[in-house]
Motif scaffolding. Structure first.
Motif, PDB file in Angstrom:
ATOM      1  N   ASP A 175       0.824  -1.206   0.000  1.00  0.00           N
ATOM      2  CA  ASP A 175       0.000   0.000   0.000  1.00  0.00           C
ATOM      3  C   ASP A 175       0.862   1.261   0.000  1.00  0.00           C
ATOM      4  O   ASP A 175       0.569   2.236  -0.698  1.00  0.00           O
ATOM      5  CB  ASP A 175      -0.931   0.009   1.218  1.00  0.00           C
ATOM      6  N   LEU A 176       1.929   1.241   0.784  1.00  0.00           N
ATOM      7  CA  LEU A 176       2.824   2.397   0.830  1.00  0.00           C
ATOM      8  C   LEU A 176       3.458   2.640  -0.539  1.00  0.00           C
ATOM      9  O   LEU A 176       3.579   3.776  -0.997  1.00  0.00           O
ATOM     10  CB  LEU A 176       3.917   2.189   1.887  1.00  0.00           C
ATOM     11  N   LEU A 177       3.831   1.550  -1.189  1.00  0.00           N
ATOM     12  CA  LEU A 177       4.462   1.680  -2.510  1.00  0.00           C
ATOM     13  C   LEU A 177       3.473   2.246  -3.530  1.00  0.00           C
ATOM     14  O   LEU A 177       3.828   3.096  -4.345  1.00  0.00           O
ATOM     15  CB  LEU A 177       5.000   0.318  -2.956  1.00  0.00           C
ATOM     16  N   ASP A 178       2.231   1.756  -3.465  1.00  0.00           N
ATOM     17  CA  ASP A 178       1.198   2.290  -4.361  1.00  0.00           C
ATOM     18  C   ASP A 178       1.055   3.797  -4.163  1.00  0.00           C
ATOM     19  O   ASP A 178       0.921   4.557  -5.125  1.00  0.00           O
ATOM     20  CB  ASP A 178      -0.156   1.626  -4.082  1.00  0.00           C
ATOM     21  N   LYS A 179       1.126   4.204  -2.920  1.00  0.00           N
ATOM     22  CA  LYS A 179       0.935   5.618  -2.599  1.00  0.00           C
ATOM     23  C   LYS A 179       2.073   6.476  -3.165  1.00  0.00           C
ATOM     24  O   LYS A 179       1.849   7.609  -3.582  1.00  0.00           O
ATOM     25  CB  LYS A 179       0.833   5.780  -1.077  1.00  0.00           C
ATOM     26  N   ILE A 180       3.261   5.918  -3.162  1.00  0.00           N
ATOM     27  CA  ILE A 180       4.414   6.648  -3.729  1.00  0.00           C
ATOM     28  C   ILE A 180       4.138   7.023  -5.180  1.00  0.00           C
ATOM     29  O   ILE A 180       4.449   8.117  -5.621  1.00  0.00           O
ATOM     30  CB  ILE A 180       5.694   5.779  -3.662  1.00  0.00           C
ATOM     31  N   ARG A 181       3.540   6.103  -5.918  1.00  0.00           N
ATOM     32  CA  ARG A 181       3.361   6.299  -7.362  1.00  0.00           C
ATOM     33  C   ARG A 181       2.097   7.061  -7.697  1.00  0.00           C
ATOM     34  O   ARG A 181       1.762   7.209  -8.877  1.00  0.00           O
ATOM     35  CB  ARG A 181       3.336   4.954  -8.080  1.00  0.00           C
TER      36      ARG A 181
END
Lengths: 149, 149
Positions: A142-148
């Motif tokens: 989820d954190l990675l998705d948010k980065i993008r």
DNA sequence: CAACATTAAATGTATGTACATATATTTGTA
DNA sequence: TACAAATATATGTACATACATTTAATGTTG
């Protein structure tokens, strides 16, 4: 080991910089381990990833365009990676009859057999993330998705 | 965008696989953005990273060994990256007087000036993580540390 | 239909990665 | 001191990345 110790840099400008460096470092760390697992099968990570896509399409053909679309690294050169797979007899490449600009790429029986023989090793080495709980893994994603975003 | 949509793969085996693929994908995504920012300065990401290490040592020299130790990707070839920097006059390489096996590598004034001129662009593009809150960035970093435990 | 644009893939070039091996220098030791 | 081991870096090779250019086939439009 904490990233500070890993790269011998005691402090970072802020948490953003620290996370960014940690991302690059940890991904490299994971890929190194995976690549080592693949070496005994004489196949590289990108070659393996393309074989997986080809198996996903099987028995339908894939085109170079489809491979690029599905690949994690969209700027890499699918054409030349397919070259290697064809040379190793894990794939075939024929001109697409309905559109002679395109090529139909199929995985061969040898390619399917290779993937089967790699199954155990790969899932074992994919457990690089098993230090996390499933909840943590989901949180990370989820954190990675948010980065993008 | 969620990773499922990004790579057109609707489901994953489990949260571990999903997080793993997301890690590789997102890191590539970030590096692509950074590399684009660097292109206008005619310097690559690894070259930039080494220049930063050289500046950190300045005015003391660095050796190839020290560079490898500090680099995020420890298996890459520091020797040849230094070649490029020397060719671009951003660094100098001289035989170390006290140990003639080693080489002393210094950043030049041109190299320092390049880093100064890149400052704005780089910090701007490093904000790829600013979709996260500082807390989330720290959380991300902790999860990554745990992966490598 | 001819000219031009678009699309699909291949190719060229520079760079970097990963790993093995080579070369030179220094250190340890019999 | 001679000689092996360790150290520091460089070099060779295969592969991949990043991007520009080329080639061929197909679409589009005046």
């Amino acid at each position: 080991m904490k990233i500070e110790d890993e790269i011998k840099q005691p402090t970072f400008k802020d948490d953003y910089q620290k996370a960014h460096i940690n991302l690059i470092y940890t991904t490299g760390w994971l890929q190194l381990r995976q690549a080592a697992a693949f070496r005994e099968f004489d196949v590289t990570l990108p070659q393996y990833n393309i074989l997986r896509i080809l198996r996903g399409q099987h028995p339908k053909p894939a085109t170079v365009n489809l491979l690029i679309e599905r690949m994690l690294d969209k700027t890499s050169n699918a054409s030349r990676i397919v070259d290697k797979l064809v040379a190793k007899t894990y794939a075939t490449r024929t001109v697409c009859p309905s559109n002679r600009r395109a090529v139909d790429i199929h995985i061969t029986e040898a390619g399917l057999e290779l993937l089967r023989s790699m199954e155990g090793t790969v899932t074992h080495h994919n457990s690089g993330l098993h230090n996390l709980t499933p909840t943590e893994a989901a949180q990370l994603s989820d954190l990675l998705d948010k980065i993008r975003d």
